[in-house]
Design a protein around this motif. Sequence first.
Motif, PDB file in Angstrom:
ATOM      1  N   UNK A  23      44.144  43.185 153.555  1.00 12.86           N
ATOM      2  CA  UNK A  23      44.862  42.906 154.803  1.00 12.86           C
ATOM      3  C   UNK A  23      45.216  44.196 155.533  1.00 12.86           C
ATOM      4  N   UNK A  24      45.523  45.245 154.784  1.00 11.90           N
ATOM      5  CA  UNK A  24      45.855  46.528 155.417  1.00 11.90           C
ATOM      6  C   UNK A  24      44.679  47.032 156.248  1.00 11.90           C
ATOM      7  N   UNK A  25      43.465  46.849 155.758  1.00 16.61           N
ATOM      8  CA  UNK A  25      42.277  47.260 156.515  1.00 16.61           C
ATOM      9  C   UNK A  25      42.111  46.409 157.769  1.00 16.61           C
ATOM     10  N   UNK A  26      42.349  45.108 157.647  1.00 19.59           N
ATOM     11  CA  UNK A  26      42.241  44.221 158.797  1.00 19.59           C
ATOM     12  C   UNK A  26      43.318  44.548 159.844  1.00 19.59           C
ATOM     13  N   UNK A  27      44.505  44.907 159.381  1.00 17.46           N
ATOM     14  CA  UNK A  27      45.565  45.320 160.310  1.00 17.46           C
ATOM     15  C   UNK A  27      45.207  46.642 160.972  1.00 17.46           C
ATOM     16  N   UNK A  28      44.701  47.585 160.186  1.00 14.15           N
ATOM     17  CA  UNK A  28      44.306  48.891 160.728  1.00 14.15           C
ATOM     18  C   UNK A  28      43.266  48.727 161.843  1.00 14.15           C
ATOM     19  N   UNK A  29      42.348  47.780 161.650  1.00 14.48           N
ATOM     20  CA  UNK A  29      41.279  47.550 162.617  1.00 14.48           C
ATOM     21  C   UNK A  29      41.704  46.641 163.776  1.00 14.48           C
ATOM     22  N   UNK A  30      42.970  46.215 163.777  1.00 14.46           N
ATOM     23  CA  UNK A  30      43.485  45.422 164.882  1.00 14.46           C
ATOM     24  C   UNK A  30      43.055  43.967 164.869  1.00 14.46           C
ATOM     25  N   UNK A  31      42.661  43.441 163.699  1.00 16.17           N
ATOM     26  CA  UNK A  31      42.212  42.053 163.604  1.00 16.17           C
ATOM     27  C   UNK A  31      43.328  41.108 163.173  1.00 16.17           C
ATOM     28  N   UNK A  32      44.318  41.644 162.487  1.00 13.02           N
ATOM     29  CA  UNK A  32      45.425  40.855 161.945  1.00 13.02           C
ATOM     30  C   UNK A  32      46.725  41.614 162.209  1.00 13.02           C
ATOM     31  N   UNK A  33      47.772  40.879 162.484  1.00 11.71           N
ATOM     32  CA  UNK A  33      49.110  41.471 162.544  1.00 11.71           C
ATOM     33  C   UNK A  33      49.983  40.754 161.518  1.00 11.71           C
ATOM     34  N   UNK A  34      51.073  41.404 161.158  1.00  9.34           N
ATOM     35  CA  UNK A  34      52.036  40.755 160.267  1.00  9.34           C
ATOM     36  C   UNK A  34      53.436  41.054 160.784  1.00  9.34           C
ATOM     37  N   UNK A  35      54.251  40.014 160.783  1.00 10.45           N
ATOM     38  CA  UNK A  35      55.632  40.127 161.254  1.00 10.45           C
ATOM     39  C   UNK A  35      56.558  39.596 160.174  1.00 10.45           C
ATOM     40  N   UNK A  36      57.758  40.098 160.159  1.00  5.82           N
ATOM     41  CA  UNK A  36      58.749  39.639 159.190  1.00  5.82           C
ATOM     42  C   UNK A  36      59.039  38.161 159.432  1.00  5.82           C
TER      43      UNK A  36
END
Length: 135
Positions: free
Chosen positions: A67-80
């Motif tokens: 998931x960290x890679x997907x977030x880094x690439x702007x494909x996924x975000x995560x919120x509290x």
Amino acid sequence: MSGACYCLALRRASRRLIRIYDQVLAEHGLTIAQFSLLPWIHAMKRPTVQRLAEKSQMDQSTLSRGLALLERDGLVTSDVDPDDRRKRILRLTEEGRRRMMTASGAWKQAQDEVAAGLGDVSLSDLMRDIGRLGA
């Protein structure tokens, strides 16, 4: 030991399948491991890392690295998660949705290649048997 080792044979087959899928998905900047998470995130209501790990049958630390890679690439975000601040709610970005849709064709190409390579094998029987092994 006599005869073939089922575990080693399945590992060898798994590595070969992963190479096939990774090869076609590479042009979309994804691996099969990354691509497989996108539809889960898209389909689940309020997916958290914990729920996604459970659904995808992955351990949370391996999933978090992916998931960290997907977030880094702007494909996924995560919120509290406002209901439980220890958890994070995942969401596909617009780019994540677009990439999932465009990469679907490559995934289908890999599916067709695998099916063609199996010849006369019943794919429904094979999937049923694989499912039983994973149960």
